[in-house]
Design an enzyme around this catalytic site. Structure first.
Site, short mmCIF file in Angstrom:
data_model
loop_
_atom_site.label_atom_id
_atom_site.label_comp_id
_atom_site.label_asym_id
_atom_site.label_seq_id
_atom_site.Cartn_x
_atom_site.Cartn_y
_atom_site.Cartn_z
N ILE A 33 -5.54 8.97 -1.89
CA ILE A 33 -6.54 9.02 -0.80
C ILE A 33 -7.83 9.67 -1.31
O ILE A 33 -8.92 9.11 -1.15
CB ILE A 33 -5.96 9.78 0.41
CG1 ILE A 33 -4.67 9.09 0.90
CG2 ILE A 33 -6.99 9.88 1.53
CD1 ILE A 33 -4.83 7.64 1.32
N THR A 57 1.39 10.74 -4.23
CA THR A 57 1.06 9.48 -4.89
C THR A 57 1.99 9.17 -6.06
O THR A 57 2.22 8.02 -6.40
CB THR A 57 -0.41 9.52 -5.39
OG1 THR A 57 -1.23 9.86 -4.28
CG2 THR A 57 -0.85 8.20 -5.98
N ILE A 108 4.44 0.17 -2.68
CA ILE A 108 4.31 -1.12 -2.00
C ILE A 108 3.04 -1.19 -1.16
O ILE A 108 2.69 -0.24 -0.46
CB ILE A 108 5.55 -1.39 -1.12
CG1 ILE A 108 6.73 -1.69 -2.06
CG2 ILE A 108 5.34 -2.54 -0.15
CD1 ILE A 108 8.05 -1.48 -1.45
N HIS A 132 2.23 -2.70 1.87
CA HIS A 132 2.92 -3.33 3.00
C HIS A 132 2.01 -4.36 3.67
O HIS A 132 0.79 -4.22 3.66
CB HIS A 132 3.32 -2.27 4.03
CG HIS A 132 4.29 -1.27 3.51
ND1 HIS A 132 5.65 -1.46 3.57
CD2 HIS A 132 4.12 -0.08 2.89
CE1 HIS A 132 6.26 -0.43 3.02
NE2 HIS A 132 5.35 0.43 2.60
N ARG A 169 7.00 12.48 1.46
CA ARG A 169 6.13 11.84 2.46
C ARG A 169 5.43 12.95 3.24
O ARG A 169 6.09 13.86 3.75
CB ARG A 169 6.96 11.05 3.45
CG ARG A 169 7.92 10.06 2.88
CD ARG A 169 8.78 9.49 4.03
NE ARG A 169 9.77 8.56 3.54
CZ ARG A 169 10.98 8.91 3.11
NH1 ARG A 169 11.33 10.18 3.08
NH2 ARG A 169 11.84 8.01 2.72
N CYS A 187 5.59 3.40 -28.30
CA CYS A 187 6.66 3.28 -27.31
C CYS A 187 7.31 1.92 -27.52
O CYS A 187 6.71 0.88 -27.22
CB CYS A 187 6.10 3.39 -25.89
SG CYS A 187 7.26 2.94 -24.60
N CYS A 243 14.40 4.06 -22.73
CA CYS A 243 14.82 5.28 -23.44
C CYS A 243 14.09 6.50 -22.89
O CYS A 243 14.33 7.62 -23.32
CB CYS A 243 14.66 5.15 -24.95
SG CYS A 243 13.10 5.71 -25.63
N CYS A 270 9.64 7.94 -28.22
CA CYS A 270 8.18 8.08 -28.37
C CYS A 270 7.67 9.45 -27.97
O CYS A 270 6.55 9.82 -28.33
CB CYS A 270 7.44 6.97 -27.63
SG CYS A 270 7.55 7.06 -25.83
#
Lengths: 114, 471, 413
Positions: B12, B41, B47, B49, B309, B395, B432, B437
């Site tokens: 935000i 975050t 998603i 929505h 949340r 990686c 992994c 890495c």
């Protein structure tokens, strides 16, 4: 009678040592097992592997090991002693990096080229 | 004296900073952690929505639906991975079928395009691994998946490129009203700003109470997840939701934008900052998930985590401005999906409250990031030729090269931790989990930042990884 | 066009390349992602390697050194700092290195990519996500290659060999290892490592226990360990708290087969490796696999032996053409987890077939039975068997030739 597991090789034979019968060993599949079983009760020893500092190489640490087994009770003291060793590249696999470790008569050798 | 101080740099705060960075304003963002996107975050279902879930007439409904297109556009401009894969809400009983129909009606009222109610056969044809006892499903083609960190980072980076100042490890300790605006003590410094925007996530009530009379409370609720290996990433093709029931909101099963499978969350009240995933939380998630998709192979799990949340004592988002102080609080689900619309709404609110917004003569509004794995063979050959660091894969699981890691370090918001590198270029995100890495990323970070390896933290400040030897 | 491309320059790749050369192949390349050959042996500085292969006890780097020298005396080409990105079914290999991104072709391929460690995620340990949780191998790399200590107060979860080795190593370097915790009722590591690494230093081993909670916001602050029942579920009331800054995970290894899967090679879900024939050939003709990428070994000596067979078979394939015809299926019966190989060419040129497998539980005096239907083909006696130690038997090929499916099972004698 003492039961122990042989550590000479990865087979891990289960040994029985008879202290009352001149430390006779049974359960071993090779001669090394008999020697180990005896020594493990009379004078336990270990090969020490660790690393020491090295300059000018692709890694900062050189893996080393004792060329032969040393008394088990000296492992920590040996580690301290090896902290004082500082190598400079090039060092070759098998080179002696410290002679006669702690008066044991056993040398410490490099485990690789660096 | 700043014009605007934004408190909190999650998705935000980043979205608002990005929007304001186009205007002739002196803006600062104050973030208490050592990187952006470290709170709500960093751990959620990721998603966008479609917008059929929030009650009609709420800000959530309005801003969620508004944001669907905005988010897609932003992701394209700022090179953020985004995949519009659509979502299904499964019903398992007549009662739940009824609920699906209510969601459909609500979605239509909210203005969600393309909604359809599918029969079992239709749903099974679209999503073959769902359970056989599904009665019907709501299909929403506009739902999408993104990566919330990459999204927030892209927004914050662009804001910084356009002159917004980001102060990390600047926890706001007090705010005093002054004649000109506000004096904010953040970290070791006190700064002044004419306007304050409170985007402090799970701690937005604490910030609010520093300035205005107590008006709401944040009621943090945590949710635990499984993240499965890419070998499970095609178990479903869409975001697969369940209907909310008496025992809980139901858990979702979805491919992630990077091709893994995400499964979760549960819901449990928690203290601020509690992101532990308990044994009971995980057991619940597993039990619920196989109700939708019985064949999930949990042996392919690569990571568990829990997110928080920022639920509040209000049912809706709390977006409100008074005496130069703007709350953007209680941004629970669909917060990520509404972020773009929220920023637009806040911009309008500032204008309505007398803040003069004049557009800069020029600003940056695009951004690109090299992604070796996604390049063609020819493009890979070319980039390695130009910069041999792209010829060194660091990686292995995600095929991330040293070139990409160094690119991350040289971006406008400098990463200082191993997890900050992961958030920027995905190194360590694979099966992994940085086992291979990790040590190499520590080495590269230490070298590029000119610090010792023992000064590199994994995540939060103080999360040291290794200690140098004494000899 | 190379005769043979070997993917990975660890012990498996080195042995395969060397044997292929000895068999007469000349145009061989090893592709290695690290900046040096030797693979994981470079960080395994402990001793215990080479007793079978060299009849003396070497450290990991010494064992690697022997093979590196052997390969250096041949004309085998070595390309370091090179990551193979993709292998196609028609044996094109895409590789990335600072010297360029390119595609090479080979008549035969040996896959020898090794394995990786299972992580916290694979076993879903509940709790927070602080730093200080390492796979044992990562901590080993930090300590032995980079001279960095992972922590001071350590708990080890899993009694796999790397975990046991690290218990001793960290103790010698001044850390306090508080416990080794194993969810199974038996150890996953070699017995001698239990003796040499735990017992020597009075480190307690808690069998049938697991870590049930990880605590700490930044760095690891503590753990809860609980006893588990026979279904591996924690038993309430058995909680033990450990005040520690480090958790090392030694909870198993997984063959690293992303390239194998990408090439479309048939995989065995029991080993997580490719299905292989007795000559280590995979489901794609001319593509062979060996070492830990096929199944996880305990001893590098056996990796070398298996890889030598793969290298010889690759040479044979290039010089004399493929082995054709149908095959005998080798399947795992009672108490046996898997077998390698899983298939045996009926017209194999080998007169003896090396078969490797692991038993599912601990056995005392026991028998390994090779059978087909009601026919007992061969029986091997064992004084002791455990899941932590790979079993090896040698079956005469001519005893198998009449059968379609042959079962390997184990039972108490």
């Amino acid at each position: 009678m003492t039961e122990l597991t042989c550590i000479c090789c990865p087979m891990g034979c289960r040994l029985t040592v008879d202290e009352d019968n001149d430390y006779a060993v049974t359960g071993n599949t090779c001669k090394r097992g008999a020697v180990y079983g005896r020594n493990e009760l009379m004078n336990p020893t270990r090969v020490l592997t660790t690393t020491v500092a090295i300059d000018g190489a692709s890694h900062g640490r050189m893996p080393v090991r004792t060329a032969d087994a040393i008394p088990k009770g000296k492992l920590f003291e040996a580690i301290e002693e090896l902290k004082k060793v500082h190598l400079t590249s090039p060092v070759h696999c098998g080179d002696v990096v410290l002679e006669n470790l702690l008066g044991t008569g056993v040398d410490v050798i490099a485990s690789r080229d660096l | 004296m700043y014009d605007v101080a934004i408190i909190g740099c999650g998705v935000i705060g980043s979205s608002i900073a990005y929007r304001l960075s186009k205007f002739n304003l002196k803006t600062v963002v104050l973030e208490k952690e050592n990187d952006v996107a470290m709170g709500c975050t960093r751990a959620n279902s990721a998603i966008i929505h479609a917008g059929y879930d929030p009650a009609e007439g709420t800000l959530m409904a309005k801003l969620n639906v508004r944001s669907v297109d905005l988010t897609k556009e932003l992701c394209e401009k700022l090179d953020v991975p985004y995949a519009q894969i659509g979502s299904l809400v499964l019903a398992f009983s007549d009662e739940e079928s009824e609920h699906v129909r209510r969601l459909y009606d609500r979605g239509v009222t909210n203005g969600v395009p393309g909604l359809r109610i599918l029969s079992y056969d239709e749903a099974k044809a679209m999503e073959p691994n769902i359970a056989d006892n599904v009665t019907c499903a709501l299909y929403a083609p506009t739902a999408a998946v993104i990566n919330p960190w990459e999204y927030a980072l892209a927004l914050a980076e662009t804001a910084v490129t356009n002159g917004v100042e980001l102060r990390l490890e600047a926890e706001v300790k007090s705010i005093a009203k002054t004649d000109a605006g506000f004096a904010i003590t953040a970290g070791e410094d006190t700064i002044e700003a004419k306007y304050v925007i409170n985007c402090a996530g799970a701690e937005a009530d604490v910030i609010h109470d520093m300035v205005l009379p107590h008006a709401f409370e944040i009621l943090p609720s945590k949710g635990a997840y499984y993240l499965l290996d890419k070998s499970e990433g095609t178990r479903t093709k869409h975001v697969v939701f369940q209907c909310p029931t008496k025992v809980g909101k139901g858990v979702l099963v979805s491919p992630t934008v990077h091709g893994n499978l995400i499964v979760g969350p549960n819901a449990a009240d928690c203290a601020v900052g509690d992101t532990s995933a308990g044994a009971d939380d995980l057991a619940f998630v597993r039990k619920m998930a196989v109700k939708s998709v019985p064949s999930i192979d949990f042996r392919q799990n690569i990571r568990n985590f829990a997110g928080v949340r920022p639920n509040s004592t209000n049912d809706d988002f709390i977006i409100h401005m008074q005496d130069g102080f703007c709350d953007v609080a209680g941004i629970k689900s669909p917060g990520l999906a509404s972020a773009a619309g929220i920023a637009e709404y806040v911009e309008q609110m500032l204008t309505d409250n007398g803040v003069v917004l004049t557009e800069k003569a020029s600003y940056t509004d695009t951004r690109t990031q090299p992604r070796f794995k996604e390049m063609s063979h020819e493009a890979r050959a070319e980039i390695v030729k130009k910069d041999p660091k792209f010829g060194r894969v660091i990686c292995r699981c995600e095929t991330i090269t040293e070139g990409e890691i160094i690119d991350s370090i040289r971006r406008p918001i400098v990463p200082r931790t191993v997890d900050a590198i992961k958030r920027r270029c995905c190194a360590g995100m694979g099966r992994c989990q940085g086992g291979f890495c990790g040590p190499r990323v520590v080495e590269i970070l230490a070298r590029e930042l000119g610090v010792s390896r023992q000064d590199i933290d994994k995540d939060k400040t103080g999360s040291y990884i290794v200690r140098e030897r004494e000899d | 066009m190379y005769d043979l491309a070997v993917i990975g320059g660890g012990p498996a790749g080195l042995a395969a390349a060397y044997s292929a050369y000895e068999k007469g192949l000349r145009n061989i390349i090893i592709l290695e992602r690290d900046k040096e050959l030797g693979g994981i042996l470079n960080q395994c500085i402990h001793n215990g390697f080479g007793l079978h292969r060299f009849k003396e006890e070497l450290s990991g780097p010494e064992y690697a050194h022997r093979y590196i020298e052997m390969v250096q005396d041949t004309s085998v080409e070595v390309k370091l700092d090179t990551m193979v990105i993709e292998i196609t079914p028609d044996k094109k290999i895409f590789l990335d290195s600072p010297s360029g991104y390119e595609c090479i072709e080979a008549k035969s391929i040996v896959l020898s990519m090794g394995c990786r460690e299972r992580t916290r995620g694979a076993i879903s340990i509940p709790g927070t996500r602080p730093s200080g949780v390492f796979t044992a191998g990562a901590a080993q790399r930090y300590l032995n290659m980079e001279g960095l200590m992972a922590g001071k107060r350590v708990v080890i979860l899993g009694s796999g060999d790397i975990g046991l080795i690290m218990a001793r190593r960290m103790t010698l370097e001044g850390a306090k290892v508080l416990a080794c915790v194993e969810v199974m009722p038996y150890s996953g590591g070699l017995t001698r490592n239990i003796v040499q690494c735990l017992n020597d230093f009075d480190i307690p081993l808690y069998l049938s226990h697991t870590v049930t909670e990880i605590r700490g916001d930044k760095r690891l602050e503590g753990l809860t360990v609980m006893e588990v029942d026979e279904n591996r579920r924690p038993i309430p009331g058995t909680e033990m708290e450990f005040d520690c800054d480090t958790l090392l995970l030694s909870v198993g290894l997984i063959p690293e087969n992303e390239l194998t899967r990408g090439a479309g090679i048939e995989m065995d879900p029991r080993t997580n490796g490719a299905y292989v024939f007795e000559n280590m050939e995979t489901s794609i003709e001319g593509v062979f696999a060996c070492g830990n990428v096929v199944h996880v070994h305990d001893l590098v000596d056996f990796v070398s032996a298996e890889s030598a067979r793969a290298g010889e078979a690759a040479a044979d394939y290039v010089l004399n053409g493929p082995v054709k015809g149908d095959y005998i299926r080798l399947v795992n019966g009672d108490a046996v987890g898997y077998t390698v190989p899983q298939k045996i060419h009926r017209d194999t040129v080998a007169d003896k077939i090396d078969v490797f497998f692991r038993v599912r539980s601990v056995f005392g005096k026991s028998q390994i039975v090779i059978s087909s239907g009601d026919t007992e083909i061969q029986v091997f006696k064992r004084p002791y068997m455990a899941p932590g130690e790979m079993e090896h038997i040698v079956i005469s090929a001519d005893k198998l030739k009449g059968f379609d499916t042959v079962t390997v099972s184990a039972k108490e004698a």
